[in-house]
Design an enzyme around this catalytic site. Sequence first.
Site, mmCIF file in Angstrom:
data_model
loop_
_atom_site.group_PDB
_atom_site.id
_atom_site.type_symbol
_atom_site.label_atom_id
_atom_site.label_comp_id
_atom_site.label_asym_id
_atom_site.label_seq_id
_atom_site.Cartn_x
_atom_site.Cartn_y
_atom_site.Cartn_z
ATOM 1 N N ASP A 1 21.438 -2.780 24.898
ATOM 2 C CA ASP A 1 21.446 -1.384 25.349
ATOM 3 C C ASP A 1 22.450 -1.210 26.496
ATOM 4 O O ASP A 1 23.249 -0.270 26.513
ATOM 5 C CB ASP A 1 20.038 -0.883 25.731
ATOM 6 C CG ASP A 1 19.186 -1.944 26.409
ATOM 7 O OD1 ASP A 1 19.659 -3.081 26.603
ATOM 8 O OD2 ASP A 1 18.034 -1.630 26.770
ATOM 9 N N LYS B 1 18.829 -9.173 23.116
ATOM 10 C CA LYS B 1 17.737 -8.234 23.430
ATOM 11 C C LYS B 1 16.499 -9.097 23.676
ATOM 12 O O LYS B 1 15.416 -8.806 23.177
ATOM 13 C CB LYS B 1 17.546 -7.246 22.261
ATOM 14 C CG LYS B 1 16.662 -6.073 22.582
ATOM 15 C CD LYS B 1 17.160 -5.197 23.721
ATOM 16 C CE LYS B 1 16.062 -4.248 24.182
ATOM 17 N NZ LYS B 1 16.376 -3.565 25.452
ATOM 18 N N ASP C 1 30.971 -0.214 15.251
ATOM 19 C CA ASP C 1 31.198 1.212 14.970
ATOM 20 C C ASP C 1 31.435 1.958 16.280
ATOM 21 O O ASP C 1 32.325 2.808 16.379
ATOM 22 C CB ASP C 1 29.989 1.840 14.259
ATOM 23 C CG ASP C 1 30.066 1.715 12.743
ATOM 24 O OD1 ASP C 1 30.578 0.691 12.261
ATOM 25 O OD2 ASP C 1 29.617 2.649 12.042
ATOM 26 N N ASP D 1 27.077 -4.916 13.957
ATOM 27 C CA ASP D 1 27.418 -3.764 13.118
ATOM 28 C C ASP D 1 27.461 -2.501 13.979
ATOM 29 O O ASP D 1 28.415 -1.720 13.936
ATOM 30 C CB ASP D 1 26.361 -3.639 12.005
ATOM 31 C CG ASP D 1 26.790 -2.695 10.902
ATOM 32 O OD1 ASP D 1 27.955 -2.250 10.899
ATOM 33 O OD2 ASP D 1 25.951 -2.404 10.035
ATOM 34 N N TYR E 1 0.816 -1.220 0.000
ATOM 35 C CA TYR E 1 0.000 0.000 0.000
ATOM 36 C C TYR E 1 0.847 1.267 0.000
ATOM 37 O O TYR E 1 0.607 2.179 0.788
ATOM 38 C CB TYR E 1 -0.958 0.002 1.212
ATOM 39 C CG TYR E 1 -1.804 -1.248 1.320
ATOM 40 C CD1 TYR E 1 -2.639 -1.646 0.271
ATOM 41 C CD2 TYR E 1 -1.763 -2.041 2.467
ATOM 42 C CE1 TYR E 1 -3.397 -2.798 0.375
ATOM 43 C CE2 TYR E 1 -2.516 -3.185 2.579
ATOM 44 C CZ TYR E 1 -3.327 -3.571 1.520
ATOM 45 O OH TYR E 1 -4.070 -4.704 1.623
HETATM 46 MG MG MG Z 1 28.727 -0.286 10.006
#
Ligand code: MG
Length: 367
Positions: free
Chosen positions: A218, A185, A246, A242, A143
């Site tokens: 977290d 998590k 970083d 990932d 949609y």
């Molecule tokens: Mg990355």
Amino acid sequence: MSRHSIAVIAGDGIGNEVVPAAIACLERIASIHSLNLEFTYFDWGSDYYGRHGRMMPVDGLEQLARHEAIFLGAVGSPEVPDTESLWGLLIPIRREFQQYINLRPVKTLDGVASPLAADNPIDILIVRENNEGEYSEVGGRMYRGLPHESAVQETIFTRLGVSRAAHFAASLAASRQGRLTSATKSNGIIHTMPFWDEVVEETVRLYPGVTVTHELVDALAAHLVLKPWTLDVIVASNLLGDILSDLGSSVTGSIGLAPSANLNPEGNFPSLFEPVHGSAPDIAGKGLANPVGQIWSGAMMLEHLGHPEAAGHLQAAFESALRDGHGTRDVGGTSSTSEFTAAVLTAINTLALATDQPANASAVTAS
Ligand code: MG
Ligand code: NAI
């Protein structure tokens, strides 16, 4: 003389600056250690996309499969949607070549200040599951443009996929301090993450010297900022790994330092070595790019190809250049990419002259 055939894809943006820098270092190391590194260059990436409407040729993977390893800069350009650049090149390589481990060392280097107030040495290995998880192709959009437009994307964890990542991480932990942290998590994501936790737990039980702690991602992100020096090996799913890597590279000083290996541990397919950073369009073409992440990825490639001494020599050389005060702007220095590379080349020569046995620290496990 050991001969290795290596496919090189500089890609986009600063990939075209840091890859030549790293190749110059690899060639110098190869001549000292009697290695025959045969580089084959592929001009694939966003410019190629502009000319051909695809990131690599139809038979691109077949061409790459003829090589022992792949050395990649970065892909991504403001002119090409990221979904095309990533899913048209990097993700097919990782999946088709079963590079199910993305190994990302996070380590402080002398001469590079950490942004953290307490700068205790950090030495973490992040093992990211690289083939499945949140980066799945299962899902869709419905949609489009209507008020009830919707999007669904399914996470896929398989027993095979999770257990082989956990095996790799546990055996690394066994060779280090025996402390594995698994990112989870499972309080919010109640189907896939408890499954991840169970398979990790079962796998690690096979390694008597290794203990695993399951940390909610977290809290683990906060842990990486507050006390990263207490972490040893982290195993994480595709998305969580990932993000954590970083973050990890930033707490050691700059994302420009961080290397990575996309490994097919069985050696059935070529493995791919690339820095963690992207094509950095904001600094591309200005000579500001830090080549350390690319050079370090080259050291990991040498180690993977069975040359730990050559890898250790290269690692010791860029560490010594940084220790001597050379460095690009992102680490607080004033060197251009080529000036810093020249300092690494000098250090390679100096270290070779200093000893008949070049430094043999391992590029991956050196602490
Ligand atoms: Mg990355
Ligand atoms: P990025 O890593 O390219 O840049 C983030 C920030 O870090 C920028 O301010 C950049 O100037 C700086 N930086 C990165 N590498 C550096 C280095 N070696 N030396 C000094 N500073 C450096 O990430 P961004 O901006 O999110 O993405 C840019 C493009 O790269 C996008 O198209 C993205 O999709 C792509 N990308 C590709 C990756 C790959 O090829 N594996 C990985 C990450 C992003």
